[in-house]
Scaffold this active site. Structure first.
Site, PDB file in Angstrom:
ATOM      1  N   ASN A  27      83.496  23.907 -50.436  1.00  0.00           N
ATOM      2  CA  ASN A  27      82.363  24.374 -49.384  1.00  0.00           C
ATOM      3  C   ASN A  27      80.921  24.054 -50.369  1.00  0.00           C
ATOM      4  OD1 ASN A  27      80.224  25.989 -48.489  1.00  0.00           O
ATOM      5  ND2 ASN A  27      81.868  27.153 -47.264  1.00  0.00           N
TER       6      ASN A  27
ATOM      7  N   ASP B 224      78.048  24.691 -48.898  1.00  0.00           N
ATOM      8  CA  ASP B 224      76.601  25.337 -48.464  1.00  0.00           C
ATOM      9  C   ASP B 224      75.568  25.966 -49.469  1.00  0.00           C
ATOM     10  OD1 ASP B 224      78.025  25.111 -46.055  1.00  0.00           O
ATOM     11  OD2 ASP B 224      78.666  27.191 -45.968  1.00  0.00           O
ATOM     12  N   HIS B 225      76.060  26.033 -50.449  1.00  0.00           N
ATOM     13  CA  HIS B 225      75.157  26.746 -51.679  1.00  0.00           C
ATOM     14  C   HIS B 225      74.394  25.832 -52.343  1.00  0.00           C
ATOM     15  CE1 HIS B 225      76.641  30.663 -50.926  1.00  0.00           C
ATOM     16  NE2 HIS B 225      77.744  30.626 -51.643  1.00  0.00           N
TER      17      HIS B 225
ATOM     18  N   ARG C 252      63.455  26.372 -51.773  1.00  0.00           N
ATOM     19  CA  ARG C 252      62.221  25.756 -52.081  1.00  0.00           C
ATOM     20  C   ARG C 252      61.581  24.724 -51.135  1.00  0.00           C
ATOM     21  NH1 ARG C 252      59.343  24.112 -56.856  1.00  0.00           N
ATOM     22  NH2 ARG C 252      59.994  25.819 -57.698  1.00  0.00           N
TER      23      ARG C 252
ATOM     24  N   HIS D 161      78.998  24.700 -43.411  1.00  0.00           N
ATOM     25  CA  HIS D 161      78.932  25.697 -42.294  1.00  0.00           C
ATOM     26  C   HIS D 161      77.632  25.623 -41.893  1.00  0.00           C
ATOM     27  CE1 HIS D 161      79.344  30.259 -41.115  1.00  0.00           C
ATOM     28  NE2 HIS D 161      78.973  29.382 -40.121  1.00  0.00           N
TER      29      HIS D 161
ATOM     30  N   ARG E 227      75.501  26.668 -39.531  1.00  0.00           N
ATOM     31  CA  ARG E 227      75.099  28.319 -39.003  1.00  0.00           C
ATOM     32  C   ARG E 227      73.960  28.077 -37.762  1.00  0.00           C
ATOM     33  NH1 ARG E 227      76.799  32.903 -42.282  1.00  0.00           N
ATOM     34  NH2 ARG E 227      75.377  33.873 -40.936  1.00  0.00           N
TER      35      ARG E 227
ATOM     36  N   ARG F  12      70.568  28.261 -41.986  1.00  0.00           N
ATOM     37  CA  ARG F  12      69.904  29.137 -43.206  1.00  0.00           C
ATOM     38  C   ARG F  12      70.260  28.154 -44.481  1.00  0.00           C
ATOM     39  NH1 ARG F  12      73.539  34.317 -44.200  1.00  0.00           N
ATOM     40  NH2 ARG F  12      72.777  34.960 -42.391  1.00  0.00           N
TER      41      ARG F  12
ATOM     42  N   GLU G 162      82.718  24.445 -40.445  1.00  0.00           N
ATOM     43  CA  GLU G 162      82.867  25.678 -40.250  1.00  0.00           C
ATOM     44  C   GLU G 162      81.649  26.089 -39.239  1.00  0.00           C
ATOM     45  OE1 GLU G 162      82.573  28.709 -43.341  1.00  0.00           O
ATOM     46  OE2 GLU G 162      83.756  27.700 -44.390  1.00  0.00           O
TER      47      GLU G 162
ATOM     48  N   THR H 219      77.249  36.216 -46.047  1.00  0.00           N
ATOM     49  CA  THR H 219      78.194  35.150 -45.875  1.00  0.00           C
ATOM     50  C   THR H 219      79.153  35.486 -44.742  1.00  0.00           C
ATOM     51  OG1 THR H 219      79.645  33.642 -47.103  1.00  0.00           O
ATOM     52  CG2 THR H 219      79.461  36.038 -47.822  1.00  0.00           C
ATOM     53  N   THR H 220      79.981  34.939 -44.559  1.00  0.00           N
ATOM     54  CA  THR H 220      80.870  35.206 -43.506  1.00  0.00           C
ATOM     55  C   THR H 220      81.816  36.330 -44.059  1.00  0.00           C
ATOM     56  OG1 THR H 220      81.258  32.866 -42.937  1.00  0.00           O
ATOM     57  CG2 THR H 220      82.745  34.168 -41.784  1.00  0.00           C
TER      58      THR H 220
ATOM     59  N   GLU I 127      92.863  29.927 -41.260  1.00  0.00           N
ATOM     60  CA  GLU I 127      92.566  30.020 -42.583  1.00  0.00           C
ATOM     61  C   GLU I 127      92.566  31.639 -43.119  1.00  0.00           C
ATOM     62  OE1 GLU I 127      89.013  27.799 -44.255  1.00  0.00           O
ATOM     63  OE2 GLU I 127      88.413  29.490 -45.527  1.00  0.00           O
TER      64      GLU I 127
ATOM     65  N   HIS J 159      87.758  32.133 -49.101  1.00  0.00           N
ATOM     66  CA  HIS J 159      86.746  33.389 -49.310  1.00  0.00           C
ATOM     67  C   HIS J 159      86.753  34.069 -50.541  1.00  0.00           C
ATOM     68  CE1 HIS J 159      83.115  34.986 -47.280  1.00  0.00           C
ATOM     69  NE2 HIS J 159      83.577  35.982 -47.936  1.00  0.00           N
ATOM     70  N   GLY J 160      85.968  34.099 -51.421  1.00  0.00           N
ATOM     71  CA  GLY J 160      85.843  34.878 -52.652  1.00  0.00           C
ATOM     72  C   GLY J 160      86.712  34.236 -53.620  1.00  0.00           C
TER      73      GLY J 160
ATOM     74  N   HIS K 252      81.369  29.462 -53.489  1.00  0.00           N
ATOM     75  CA  HIS K 252      80.527  29.986 -54.411  1.00  0.00           C
ATOM     76  C   HIS K 252      80.786  29.903 -56.038  1.00  0.00           C
ATOM     77  CE1 HIS K 252      77.320  33.044 -55.367  1.00  0.00           C
ATOM     78  NE2 HIS K 252      78.120  33.358 -56.430  1.00  0.00           N
TER      79      HIS K 252
END
Ligand code: PXP
Length: 246
Positions: free
Chosen positions: A7, A9-10, A18, A47, A49, A53, A74, A104-105, A155, A196-197, A219
């Site tokens: 993933n 996204d980050h 920035r 994802h 969203r 974001r 996602e 996050t989700t 999932e 997740h996590g 993450h």
């Protein structure tokens, strides 16, 4: 072989910190996707969203062009994003709940209460050649409802497992829940992903959960990449996943 979807996204989160509102900026999530694939990732997850974001519309189109493995979009089951997905044609969509205030989700989908709307979207996606996954907590009623929706994948939400990992008793309870959920879904003919996590510490015990096809991890990999580079962060995770037997 257990597959890894990264993933990204980050990477976009960092860029937006920035360059929000600008048509350019770094780091580029598309470049990150390429590096993950080169390092051996089996898929890329992003994802889109509703609040945009992190991942932006231009990112998903560029990702669709660049991703050579599998693109997993996602998304919330809302008309605007559904229309984008139908045009974009990712390989698979993972339907998730979305709240603007969450970091996050946070929770899984309530499939039981939204069976009709999810079924309609599932059909539209499948008709467009897109597979569907539902992000759900490992709860028997949700898995049963997922089978009525006709989804190809679920999932399993591993957030509670990750949260309780430090407490041996609670960790075992959460693992048992994931094991039972994976067996139930497999018995209903649904393919099972999880995410997740997940991180480098809590991943090895997940080998006890049967029938897993793919893990979606964001993450922890992006965090490690700050120190090791993205390629090594992906390879380290793939190494921990080796030897999984479904
Ligand atoms: N799977 C789903 C459905 C998610 O919403 C997320 C978070 O965006 C992930 C996996 C990845 O979670 P993490 O970033 O904690 O690895």
């Amino acid at each position: 072989m257990l597959k890894l979807g990264v993933n990204i996204d980050h990477v976009a989160t960092l860029r937006e910190a920035r360059y929000r509102g600008r048509s350019h900026g770094e780091p580029d999530p598309v470049e990150a996707a390429r590096m993950c694939e080169t390092a051996g990732a089996h898929g890329i997850t992003a994802h889109l969203r509703e609040d945009r974001r992190h991942i932006l519309d231009r990112d998903v189109w560029a990702l669709r062009e660049a991703v050579k493995t599998r693109l997993n979009l996602e998304m919330a089951n809302v008309p605007e994003i559904v229309e984008i997905a139908l045009k974009l044609k990712p390989d698979i969509v993972c339907l998730v709940p979305e709240r603007r205030t969450e970091v996050t989700t946070e929770g899984g989908l309530d499939v039981v209460s939204n069976e009709r709307a999810l079924t309609e979207t599932r059909k539209r996606m499948n008709d467009a050649g897109i597979e569907v996954s539902l992000f759900i907590t490992p709860t028997p009623t949700q898995i049963e409802a997922a089978s009525y929706v006709g989804t190809q994948f679920i999932e399993l939400h591993t957030g509670a497992y990750a949260e309780h990992f430090a407490d041996r008793e609670l960790r075992e309870e959460e693992l048992d829940r994931l094991i039972a959920a994976a067996k139930q879904a497999h018995g209903l003919g649904i393919k099972v992903n999880a995410g997740h996590g997940l991180n480098y510490e809590n991943l090895p015990a997940l080998h006890r959960v049967p029938h897993l096809v793919e893990l979606n991890i964001g993450h922890s990999i992006i965090s490690r990449a700050v120190f090791t580079g993205l390629g090594d962060a992906v390879k380290d995770m793939l190494r921990l996943m080796e030897g999984y037997s479904a």
